[in-house]
Design a protein around this motif. Structure first.
Motif, PDB file in Angstrom:
ATOM      1  N   GLY A 169       0.333   5.610   2.947  1.00 33.35           N
ATOM      2  CA  GLY A 169      -0.628   5.195   2.132  1.00 33.35           C
ATOM      3  C   GLY A 169      -1.875   4.458   2.454  1.00 33.35           C
ATOM      4  N   ALA A 190      -4.032   7.381   4.639  1.00 35.53           N
ATOM      5  CA  ALA A 190      -4.643   8.134   3.989  1.00 35.53           C
ATOM      6  C   ALA A 190      -6.107   8.070   3.636  1.00 35.53           C
ATOM      7  CB  ALA A 190      -3.956   8.534   2.467  1.00 35.53           C
ATOM      8  N   VAL A 191      -6.465   7.009   3.512  1.00 34.71           N
ATOM      9  CA  VAL A 191      -8.038   6.791   3.067  1.00 34.71           C
ATOM     10  C   VAL A 191      -8.926   7.081   4.335  1.00 34.71           C
ATOM     11  CG1 VAL A 191      -9.699   5.244   1.934  1.00 34.71           C
ATOM     12  CG2 VAL A 191      -7.530   5.333   0.865  1.00 34.71           C
ATOM     13  N   GLY A 251      -8.712  10.412   5.485  1.00 32.23           N
ATOM     14  CA  GLY A 251      -9.512  11.317   4.616  1.00 32.23           C
ATOM     15  C   GLY A 251     -10.862  11.227   4.708  1.00 32.23           C
ATOM     16  N   LEU A 252     -11.417  10.189   5.050  1.00 27.75           N
ATOM     17  CA  LEU A 252     -12.897   9.951   5.210  1.00 27.75           C
ATOM     18  C   LEU A 252     -13.162  10.530   6.456  1.00 27.75           C
ATOM     19  CD1 LEU A 252     -13.499   6.387   3.971  1.00 27.75           C
ATOM     20  CD2 LEU A 252     -14.151   8.318   2.925  1.00 27.75           C
ATOM     21  N   ILE A 264      -0.153   1.272  -3.781  1.00 26.18           N
ATOM     22  CA  ILE A 264       0.114   2.311  -2.679  1.00 26.18           C
ATOM     23  C   ILE A 264      -0.140   3.651  -3.098  1.00 26.18           C
ATOM     24  CG2 ILE A 264       1.889   3.353  -1.073  1.00 26.18           C
ATOM     25  CD1 ILE A 264       2.927   0.329  -1.175  1.00 26.18           C
ATOM     26  N   LYS A 265       0.415   3.841  -4.282  1.00 26.25           N
ATOM     27  CA  LYS A 265       0.595   5.205  -4.977  1.00 26.25           C
ATOM     28  C   LYS A 265      -1.202   5.529  -4.984  1.00 26.25           C
ATOM     29  CE  LYS A 265       4.400   5.267  -7.957  1.00 26.25           C
ATOM     30  NZ  LYS A 265       4.509   4.991  -9.374  1.00 26.25           N
ATOM     31  N   SER A 268      -3.892   4.471  -3.462  1.00 25.29           N
ATOM     32  CA  SER A 268      -4.632   4.710  -2.314  1.00 25.29           C
ATOM     33  C   SER A 268      -4.195   6.114  -1.894  1.00 25.29           C
ATOM     34  CB  SER A 268      -4.333   3.577  -1.616  1.00 25.29           C
ATOM     35  OG  SER A 268      -2.941   3.221  -1.033  1.00 25.29           O
ATOM     36  N   ALA A 269      -2.838   6.386  -1.889  1.00 21.68           N
ATOM     37  CA  ALA A 269      -2.379   7.669  -1.354  1.00 21.68           C
ATOM     38  C   ALA A 269      -3.296   8.905  -2.270  1.00 21.68           C
ATOM     39  CB  ALA A 269      -1.049   7.926  -1.622  1.00 21.68           C
ATOM     40  N   LEU A 281      -6.038   8.750  -3.783  1.00 21.58           N
ATOM     41  CA  LEU A 281      -7.503   8.697  -3.381  1.00 21.58           C
ATOM     42  C   LEU A 281      -7.658   9.453  -2.205  1.00 21.58           C
ATOM     43  CD1 LEU A 281     -10.196   7.092  -4.350  1.00 21.58           C
ATOM     44  CD2 LEU A 281      -9.840   5.618  -2.966  1.00 21.58           C
ATOM     45  N   GLY A 282      -6.639   9.333  -1.319  1.00 16.57           N
ATOM     46  CA  GLY A 282      -6.852   9.853   0.036  1.00 16.57           C
ATOM     47  C   GLY A 282      -6.727  11.417  -0.352  1.00 16.57           C
ATOM     48  N   LEU A 283      -5.683  11.712  -1.263  1.00 19.19           N
ATOM     49  CA  LEU A 283      -5.358  13.022  -1.367  1.00 19.19           C
ATOM     50  C   LEU A 283      -6.644  13.756  -1.915  1.00 19.19           C
ATOM     51  CD1 LEU A 283      -1.895  13.117  -2.419  1.00 19.19           C
ATOM     52  CD2 LEU A 283      -2.796  14.096  -0.415  1.00 19.19           C
ATOM     53  N   SER A 320      -9.549  13.218  -1.715  1.00 19.17           N
ATOM     54  CA  SER A 320     -10.654  13.354  -0.521  1.00 19.17           C
ATOM     55  C   SER A 320     -10.523  14.919   0.341  1.00 19.17           C
ATOM     56  CB  SER A 320     -10.952  12.308   0.358  1.00 19.17           C
ATOM     57  OG  SER A 320      -9.890  12.119   0.956  1.00 19.17           O
ATOM     58  N   VAL A 321      -9.331  15.486  -0.009  1.00 19.14           N
ATOM     59  CA  VAL A 321      -9.035  16.611   0.717  1.00 19.14           C
ATOM     60  C   VAL A 321      -9.746  17.560  -0.216  1.00 19.14           C
ATOM     61  CG1 VAL A 321      -7.602  18.212   1.762  1.00 19.14           C
ATOM     62  CG2 VAL A 321      -7.160  15.581   2.129  1.00 19.14           C
TER      63      VAL A 321
END
Lengths: 308, 487
Positions: free
Chosen positions: A11, A14-15, A18-19, B23-24, B26-27, B29-31, B33-34
């Motif tokens: 968690g 990931a950010v 990703g960046l 957490i969910k 931010s995860a 958000l990360g996903l 960006s893919v």
């Protein structure tokens, strides 16, 4: 707490990952892709051309010259810069003589002033530094030749940047001048964290300054030196060398290709000649060189970590 | 690419966001960006252009011969360089007056390539561009990739001042040819007009009791006389030796005829081995050999060499008509900036003394994919009117492509000398094309690695010619660059 630990870590990662992928890895992949095309950079149309750009690169004399100069930069500049920085920071922090009533371990007289003075060039932008030195190197009325005339060496008036045998060294000198200060500060910080008892013990055993440096300071500073080495190498391969060569040299890149470096060649091909695909090909070569450099330095420099 | 993530995550006003939610989120958000990366795959090289969005053509009238859509917006991007932007702003005002319903977006920048290259790649370029300066986009590539509009309609339209005269007939010699690359189509309109040649101080030459030397023997004699007084004969921007051709190329044309330069431009085999080229190279090398070149010149940049020249350290300087403006702050008031066509060898030269290099500067282009290309051309037609041209000349001390427009304004000494030199040249105006057809060849190879090395004494003329011929042959064989020929 064990439960979901990985999800927790992922968690948070990931950010940034990703960046990182988006802004670092992805452009790399794109450049590699474009290096197989004939993209001009000025129109959206292009075709795949396979390995044509790479074949052309291997045949390109200017590419080989720029590679040679870049390698020279990457090998020589870190040695000189880091050597000088280590010497200066040692003298500032440890190298002084013991003064009555002072601490056993101290820098030379006036070291606090030196510390600031050495950092000055770092405050100036590299473009300004390059311009200043371009003026200083002016053979007609520049500071260096005027000084030579002033001390009666009027017969000795080198062309500096106009002389293919000197130009590359002139450029390197500027890079050394502008980056040494940063490493002095970096190493000073590293030296400050070395416990004074180690030095006192060495002094009691009768070690002189040279021995202290090689037996105590350098081994304990090794990690910092190593990362400084990689950093300086990348600097010498990348933006800093581009700026000084582009701003200062004849042409730029001359006289007669004596100062051209890979980054400059990438820039010229992409933005002057409208051959973006070929430029990315050279960029890929630069990526390989940079990665190889970092790998070699990290590999050669691997040592057991000292705990203190 | 950032918009999607903003929509998905911007709507949460409730307080007490639990750790788990955080957490969910931010995860997620990360996903996010893919997948957004896929949008980027088209980022650098863009998508296709939207050709369907072009403005509809307006009605052609006597006042509007190009049929500009009177209400279509027009975008004009100017290079903000030595000529400033005022002259273009004035011309834009005329456009706005003539088409009150049109909205004109005018901007001036020095970063032509970094602002406009992405727009070319996306297929949404502005309607008129002054593609100039250090960030000039490569013209050969733009033409080769069909990114530019043919300006023939503009050239065949009636001129702004006199409907009986076509625009093309109001231009100075060489302007139309310079806009052509291969064939009849004209891709570029050069607005400024530059006179290249040998620049000197009229006062300094008078002090030596000399006139400008018409033959090379006289040139050497003048330099010898200057040397005795401690003045160097020549200086040039040693760091950018591609200034040397400004006087060397027209000299080659004078000695051997303009066709020698054409052969060089066409990259013909052995073009550089012509006896006229050899004779001129040897003549210039004499300047080095006899010590007539200001000491340290190979290490000077253009500003430094111009300053040394303005200070009277050297007599002659190969340069263009911008020098008067560029070095205005160091040129003394009584300097009498003067330009002359280059000296020839002797009376057996093919062309008369006065043969000079003059050509356009500030290349204006109308992109093929522009929405309102007719508007861009109309703006150029306005700029080529006598009033706009005179406005330019009086404001920035340079001639324009418009043949005339100098009456009734006080010309600076350099400009006056330029006009006189053009009058003397008459039809003998040459226009070497290497510097716009093959930039790398002209600047880096011929200029720096060839002429620069020879003038610094590190190559003999024979070696320099051999090296340059090698570069030219390489360029002729290189299929990654587009090749052009004189028509």
């Amino acid at each position: 707490m064990q439960h979901g630990k990985y999800r927790f870590i992922v968690g948070f990662l990931a950010v940034p990952l990703g960046l990182y992928t988006l802004f670092v890895v992805w452009p790399f992949i794109q450049s590699i892709y474009y290096s197989f095309t004939d993209w001009t950079g000025l129109s959206p149309e292009f075709e795949m051309v396979g390995l044509a750009n790479y074949e052309r690169m291997l045949d390109d004399d200017i590419f080989w010259k720029s590679l040679q100069h870049s390698l020279l930069f990457a090998l020589l500049l870190p040695v000189v810069t880091i050597g000088l920085a280590l010497f200066f920071s040692f003298m500032i922090n440890v190298g002084g003589r013991r003064r009555r009533g002072g601490p056993a371990i101290t820098g030379v007289r006036g070291s606090s002033v030196y510390k600031i003075v050495y950092f000055f060039p770092q405050v100036l932008s590299i473009a300004i530094v390059a311009l200043l030195f371009a003026f200083a190197y002016n053979p007609d009325s520049g500071a260096i030749n005027s000084l030579l005339r002033g001390i009666g060496l009027g017969e000795l008036q080198p062309l500096w940047l106009g002389d293919p045998d000197l130009a590359l060294w002139c450029v390197m000198a500027v890079l050394v001048w502008s980056t040494t200060g940063f490493f002095v500060v970096l190493f000073s910080a590293g030296m400050a964290s070395i416990p004074a008892e180690l030095y006192e013990a060495a002094l009691l055993d009768g070690a002189n300054r040279v021995t202290t440096f090689f037996r105590v300071t350098l081994p304990l500073l090794w990690d910092t030196v190593q990362s400084g080495w990689v950093y300086m190498g990348i600097l010498a391969l990348g933006a800093e060398s581009f700026a000084v060569v582009q701003i200062m040299t004849t042409g730029p890149g001359g006289p007669d290709y004596s100062t051209t470096v890979m980054v400059l060649y990438v820039y010229q091909k992409a933005f002057r000649d409208g051959q973006a695909a070929y430029a990315t090909t050279i960029g890929v070569a630069l990526l390989v060189v940079t990665l190889a450099f970092s790998a070699v330095v990290l590999r050669l420099g691997r040592r057991e970590r000292l705990e203190y | 690419m950032g918009s999607t993530s903003a929509e998905n995550h911007g709507t949460d006003g409730t307080a007490a966001v639990g750790r788990r939610d955080l957490i969910k989120r931010s995860a997620a958000l990360g996903l996010i960006s893919v997948p957004t990366m896929s949008f980027l795959s088209a980022c650098a090289s863009g998508g296709g252009g939207d050709d369907g969005e072009k403005a509809k053509a307006g009605k052609k009238t006597a006042k509007n011969p190009l049929g500009v859509n009177e209400s279509a917006p027009m975008e004009f991007v100017l290079f903000d360089g030595g000529f400033g932007k005022e002259y273009a702003e004035d011309a834009v005002k005329v456009y706005e007056k003539n088409f009150p319903g049109a909205k004109v977006k005018f901007s001036a920048t020095q970063k032509i390539q970094s602002t406009l290259q992405p727009r070319f790649n996306q297929g949404t370029p502005p309607d008129l561009i002054d593609n100039s300066g250090a960030e000039q986009m490569d013209m050969g590539t733009l033409v080769g990739k069909n990114q530019l509009a043919d300006l023939t309609p503009l050239l065949d339209a009636p001129s702004y001042d006199d409907p009986a005269k076509k625009v093309r007939d109001t231009l100075r010699p060489g302007i139309v040819e310079m806009g052509q690359f291969d064939g009849e189509k004209v891709w570029i309109l050069y607005y400024a007009y530059t006179v290249y040649g040998v620049w000197y101080s009229g006062k300094a030459l008078a002090a030596l009791d000399e006139e400008y030397p018409e033959t090379w023997d006289r040139m050497l004699a003048v330099c010898a006389k200057a040397k005795k007084k401690g003045i160097a004969g020549w200086t040039y921007p040693g760091k950018y030796p591609y200034y040397i051709p400004f006087s060397l190329y027209p000299m080659i044309a004078k000695v051997g005829g303009a066709e020698v330069l054409d052969a060089i431009d066409n990259l013909e085999p052995n073009a550089w081995k012509h006896p006229a080229v050899k004779a001129c190279f040897e003549a210039y090398y004499e300047l080095y050999r006899k010590g007539y070149i200001l000491r340290g010149t190979p290490g000077l940049d253009h500003i430094q060499s111009q300053t040394a020249w303005a200070q009277g350290k050297a007599l002659f300087l190969p340069n263009g008509s911008w020098v008067e403006n560029e070095s205005a702050n160091v040129i003394p008031d009584d300097f009498e900036v003067t330009v002359s066509a280059p000296s020839g060898l002797d009376s057996s030269d093919k062309l008369p003394f006065g043969t000079i290099w003059a050509s356009g500067g500030e290349p204006f282009i109308v992109p093929a994919k522009a929405n309102n290309g007719a508007g861009g051309m109309e703006q150029l037609r306005i700029m080529l009117s006598e009033a706009s041209s005179r406005n330019f000349t009086s404001k920035v001390k340079s001639l324009t492509a418009y043949n005339g427009g100098t009456d009734g304004i006080t010309l600076t000494p350099g400009l006056k000398a330029g006009v006189a030199a053009l009058e003397k040249a008459g039809q003998n105006v040459v226009n070497p094309r290497l510097q716009d057809w093959y930039v790398q060849l002209q600047k880096e190879k011929i200029g720096v690695a060839g002429l620069g090395e020879m003038m610094a004494g590190r190559l003999t003329p024979a070696e320099a010619i051999k090296k340059i011929q090698g570069f030219a042959d390489e360029a002729a064989k290189d299929d990654s660059i587009k090749h052009y020929k004189h028509q």
